[in-house]
Design an enzyme around this catalytic site. Structure first.
Site, PDB file in Angstrom:
ATOM      1  N   GLU A  40       0.851  -1.191   0.000  1.00  0.00           N
ATOM      2  CA  GLU A  40       0.000   0.000   0.000  1.00  0.00           C
ATOM      3  C   GLU A  40       0.885   1.239   0.000  1.00  0.00           C
ATOM      4  O   GLU A  40       1.239   1.794   1.044  1.00  0.00           O
ATOM      5  CB  GLU A  40      -0.943   0.004   1.205  1.00  0.00           C
ATOM      6  CG  GLU A  40      -1.961   1.120   1.119  1.00  0.00           C
ATOM      7  CD  GLU A  40      -3.021   1.041   2.197  1.00  0.00           C
ATOM      8  OE1 GLU A  40      -3.902   1.915   2.188  1.00  0.00           O
ATOM      9  OE2 GLU A  40      -2.973   0.130   3.024  1.00  0.00           O
ATOM     10  N   LYS A 171      -3.777 -14.533  18.254  1.00  0.00           N
ATOM     11  CA  LYS A 171      -4.178 -14.223  16.887  1.00  0.00           C
ATOM     12  C   LYS A 171      -5.689 -14.295  16.690  1.00  0.00           C
ATOM     13  O   LYS A 171      -6.171 -14.721  15.641  1.00  0.00           O
ATOM     14  CB  LYS A 171      -3.453 -15.152  15.900  1.00  0.00           C
ATOM     15  CG  LYS A 171      -1.940 -15.039  16.007  1.00  0.00           C
ATOM     16  CD  LYS A 171      -1.210 -16.166  15.330  1.00  0.00           C
ATOM     17  CE  LYS A 171       0.284 -16.048  15.609  1.00  0.00           C
ATOM     18  NZ  LYS A 171       1.044 -17.201  15.133  1.00  0.00           N
ATOM     19  N   ASP A 247       5.832 -12.063  13.631  1.00  0.00           N
ATOM     20  CA  ASP A 247       4.737 -12.935  13.200  1.00  0.00           C
ATOM     21  C   ASP A 247       3.568 -12.044  12.815  1.00  0.00           C
ATOM     22  O   ASP A 247       2.871 -11.496  13.678  1.00  0.00           O
ATOM     23  CB  ASP A 247       4.347 -13.875  14.342  1.00  0.00           C
ATOM     24  CG  ASP A 247       3.348 -14.941  13.909  1.00  0.00           C
ATOM     25  OD1 ASP A 247       2.636 -14.719  12.910  1.00  0.00           O
ATOM     26  OD2 ASP A 247       3.268 -15.985  14.588  1.00  0.00           O
ATOM     27  N   HIS A 342      -4.495   8.207  -3.006  1.00  0.00           N
ATOM     28  CA  HIS A 342      -4.402   6.852  -3.537  1.00  0.00           C
ATOM     29  C   HIS A 342      -4.287   6.862  -5.056  1.00  0.00           C
ATOM     30  O   HIS A 342      -3.506   6.100  -5.638  1.00  0.00           O
ATOM     31  CB  HIS A 342      -5.630   6.037  -3.104  1.00  0.00           C
ATOM     32  CG  HIS A 342      -5.495   5.458  -1.729  1.00  0.00           C
ATOM     33  ND1 HIS A 342      -5.065   4.174  -1.504  1.00  0.00           N
ATOM     34  CD2 HIS A 342      -5.715   5.994  -0.502  1.00  0.00           C
ATOM     35  CE1 HIS A 342      -5.038   3.934  -0.207  1.00  0.00           C
ATOM     36  NE2 HIS A 342      -5.420   5.038   0.413  1.00  0.00           N
TER      37      HIS A 342
END
Length: 352
Positions: A40, A171, A247, A342
């Site tokens: 991005e 997670k 991670d 963007h």
């Protein structure tokens, strides 16, 4: 130190250095650029805008490390709830014994707390450890294996259920991590004079405060957000995690954080609270050449007391999140600014 944003072609994901960020607080004081790996592309200039502002005020971003711990919840099957309760009483009475078991599993692991839940005949025990410079996933699992074996050998009526019973919670977006803590708990704050907000963010302190309330608080509540009130912590976390060998799946709980803004004497007070930053300067993912170089450049591979490099890494990560969060909220107070950025940066369509 160069402030240019230059690509690193050796990284598997596009990586650029952004900054410098100015950080102060109970872990570190100084300025450094930070590496961000992402697809991005608008993220780099957005974080850079926030970072630039941090160098314009005394102290920059104040980053306070509130707490640190890594957890693993084990699952025991008991004969019945009475046996489960007796097991809890045994655990409480033999805390020092459990601490010795953990210390024997690693030279860095230390048991600092435990919490329990009983559901029918199931006993969930959440062990919480400090793990030095490692994020601690494997360290707490190894310690939990040994703890389970120890408890099963001493408490009758218990049987092995699982080394991970989801009360950790690893997670997953849950409330327990925000309440009890998992990883590094860091609060970042910055005070920006009105003139800087107007000149460099093209908005006002009042507009940012109002948008934060309406978007991050009310909007997230309507969406059913779970201990989360922010615009896009996950963007900065993922980019920072990939660049420093973390991670990446831990952005699930890591992005559960709170953005707060106030107008103080006409100026802007802006803060990001991240209670679940799971990062480490050693361990899995750190053997890659570009990761090692990145950690070295941000000062997280120095000879320090155990845990100090990981704490530095956490506050730099949290400060990076604040830079990107502030920049995006400012952009969203102005109609069309977000999409124009963007289009310009991702599609190469210059906006007139």
């Amino acid at each position: 130190m160069s402030t240019a944003i230059t690509p690193d072609s050796a990284a598997p994901v596009p990586l650029k250095w952004v900054g410098p960020l100015r950080v102060s607080g109970n872990v570190m004081t100084g300025e450094t650029e930070v590496p961000l790996a992402t697809y991005e592309s608008p993220l780099w200039p957005s974080v850079r805008r926030g970072a630039r502002l941090s160098t314009m005020v005394e102290g920059g971003i104040t980053a306070t490390l509130v707490d640190e711990r890594m957890s693993r919840s084990v699952l025991f099957e008991a004969d019945d709830a009475g046996v489960a309760l007796a097991a809890v009483q045994w655990l409480t009475a033999h805390r020092s014994e459990l601490e010795q078991v953990v210390a024997g599993s690693s030279r860095f692991a230390r048991l600092i707390d435990l919490h329990v839940q009983i559901a029918a005949n199931l006993l969930f025990v959440r062990f919480e450890l400090t793990t030095g410079d490692a994020s601690g996933h494997n360290m707490v699992t190894n310690a939990s294996d040994r703890l389970m074996e120890h408890v099963l050998g001493r408490v009758p009526g218990l049987r092995y259920g699982s080394v991970s019973g989801n009360f950790c919670s690893d997670k997953k977006a849950t409330a327990v991590n925000g309440i009890l803590g998992r990883g590094k708990n860091v609060v970042t704050e910055i005070g920006l004079p009105r003139r800087l907000v107007e000149r460099f963010l093209h908005t006002t302190p009042e507009a940012i405060v109002q948008l934060n309330i309406r978007k991050n608080l009310i909007g997230t509540m309507l969406a059913g957000g779970l201990r989360s009130a922010n615009a896009h912590y996950a963007n900065m976390l993922l980019a920072f995690y990939l660049a420093t060998g973390q991670d990446a799946a831990n952005i699930v709980e890591g992005s559960q954080g709170l953005t707060h803004a106030e107008v103080r004497d006409g100026d802007l007070y802006f803060s990001c609270t991240l209670p679940n930053l799971i990062v480490g300067s050693v361990g899995n993912g750190k053997g890659l050449d570009f990761v090692e170089e990145n950690l070295r450049r941000i000062g997280c591979r120095e000879e320090r007391e155990p845990g100090a490099n990981a704490r530095r890494l956490a506050v730099l990560c949290a400060a990076t999140v604040l830079c990107g969060e502030l920049s995006l909220l400012a952009a969203q107070t102005n109609p069309g600014e977000l999409m124009a950025a963007h289009l310009t940066l991702e599609r190469g369509q210059a906006q007139g």
